[in-house]
Motif scaffolding. Structure first.
Motif, short mmCIF file in Angstrom:
data_model
loop_
_atom_site.label_atom_id
_atom_site.label_comp_id
_atom_site.label_asym_id
_atom_site.label_seq_id
_atom_site.Cartn_x
_atom_site.Cartn_y
_atom_site.Cartn_z
N ALA A 21 29.18 -55.15 26.83
CA ALA A 21 27.85 -55.28 26.22
C ALA A 21 27.95 -55.53 24.72
O ALA A 21 27.26 -56.40 24.18
N HIS A 22 28.83 -54.79 24.03
CA HIS A 22 28.86 -54.93 22.57
C HIS A 22 29.55 -56.22 22.12
O HIS A 22 29.14 -56.82 21.12
N LEU A 23 30.55 -56.67 22.88
CA LEU A 23 31.14 -57.97 22.52
C LEU A 23 30.11 -59.07 22.71
O LEU A 23 29.93 -59.94 21.86
N ALA A 24 29.40 -59.03 23.85
CA ALA A 24 28.42 -60.09 24.14
C ALA A 24 27.29 -60.06 23.12
O ALA A 24 26.89 -61.11 22.59
N ALA A 25 26.77 -58.87 22.83
CA ALA A 25 25.65 -58.77 21.88
C ALA A 25 26.06 -59.23 20.49
O ALA A 25 25.31 -59.89 19.78
N SER A 26 27.29 -58.90 20.13
CA SER A 26 27.78 -59.27 18.80
C SER A 26 27.94 -60.79 18.70
O SER A 26 27.60 -61.40 17.68
N LEU A 27 28.45 -61.41 19.75
CA LEU A 27 28.57 -62.88 19.75
C LEU A 27 27.19 -63.53 19.70
O LEU A 27 26.98 -64.51 18.98
N ALA A 28 26.25 -62.98 20.48
CA ALA A 28 24.89 -63.54 20.49
C ALA A 28 24.27 -63.43 19.10
O ALA A 28 23.61 -64.36 18.62
N GLN A 29 24.50 -62.30 18.45
CA GLN A 29 23.94 -62.09 17.11
C GLN A 29 24.49 -63.12 16.12
O GLN A 29 23.81 -63.51 15.17
#
Ligand SMILES: Nc1ncnc2c1ncn2[C@@H]1O[C@H](COP(=O)(O)OP(=O)(O)OP(=O)(O)O)[C@@H](O)[C@H]1O
Ligand SMILES: [Mg+2]
Length: 256
Positions: A21-29
């Motif tokens: 979740a945090h890798l994906a959210a960070s990339l999206a951000q």
């Protein structure tokens, strides 16, 4: 082309969903194209991406055929498109396991059919190994992140993880505690056992992870300035570098 990144572990509660979740959210951000595929019947990663409720239907539900994944793809408050697991039962899990076992390339084909942006990194959250569905995700993935908690369980299950991934897992130590001599010893043992497979970074044990989970917010907001946010930033930088390098290399057909 999509880059599939399976996030796996042989220890329960290792941090697979947290890392995913945090890798994906960070990339999206950072405006990188990204998506999450949840192949874990716990059907809970949506909450880490900001959804208030679990999704009734998803890729592991009996009512959703693999060529119908488009119908369950949903946007999340973290701006990460999510293919949720949905509610499932033993029979539907057996059926999808059987499909994945028989249809080599099927997982990638269904993801390709979704029309995600070219170059998107697709993170696959999995059930704890050994698991037929997780094993199929490993076989299909371009990258395998093996999350290993810096605990006795993480250490003793490490050989199982390495074997289940046929040596392809890149090990992410999680729950590291720099102020604990025992934890440091365990980290050294893990590094000695897995050698170069262990990434030169780690996720520290940090309450900011729990705060982010409880609030459904990305670490960049809920845990701004925290150790965990810094760790995730470093892991994202490593992952972007590694996946970009892989894109630039000719396909040697070496995937398991
Ligand atoms: N670095 C960390 N610091 C603090 N808490 C953490 C950290 N990593 C994970 N956790 C917490 O540990 C618990 C398990 O994490 P998570 O659900 O991501 O693991 P998992 O491998 O997906 O587990 P499961 O086997 O249930 O799918 C969660 O409560 C999570 O908030
Ligand atoms: Mg999980």
């Amino acid at each position: 082309m999509l880059t599939l990144i399976a996030v796996v572990s042989s220890a329960g509660g290792a941090g697979r969903s947290t890392v995913t979740a945090h890798l994906a959210a960070s990339l999206a951000q950072a405006s990188h194209p990204v998506a999450v595929l949840e192949l874990d019947s716990q059907n809970s990663i949506g909450v880490l991406l900001g959804l208030r409720e679990t999704c009734a239907a998803g890729v592991l539900s009996a009512s959703v055929a693999p060529d119908g994944w488009n119908s369950v793809l949903c946007e999340t408050p973290a701006h990460v498109p999510l293919l949720p697991a949905g509610r499932s039962e033993a029979a539907s899990l057996r059926a999808i396991g059987e499909w994945l076992r028989q249809d080599t390339g099927g997982l990638r084909r269904q993801l390709d059919a979704l029309g995600l942006p070219d170059g998107a990194r697709v993170f696959i959250d999995t059930q704890r190994l050994p698991d037929v569905i997780a094993q199929a995700a490993v076989a299909e993935a371009d990258f395998v992140l093996g999350v290993v908690p810096v605990t006795t369980t993480g250490y003793v299950t490490l050989p199982d993880l390495i074997a289940a991934c046929a040596g392809r897992a890149q090990i992410v130590p999680n729950l590291a505690a720099g102020n604990s001599p025992l934890n440091n010893d365990l980290l050294h043992l893990i590094q000695a056992r897995a050698g170069d497979a262990v990434l030169p970074l780690r996720l520290h044990r940090d309450d900011a992870i729990g705060t982010a989970a409880a609030s459904g917010q990305p670490l960049g907001s809920a845990g701004q300035g925290s150790q965990a946010a810094l760790d995730v930033t470093q892991l994202v930088a490593w992952l972007l570098h590694a996946t970009t390098l892989q894109d630039a290399m000719p396909d040697t057909g070496s995937r398991a």
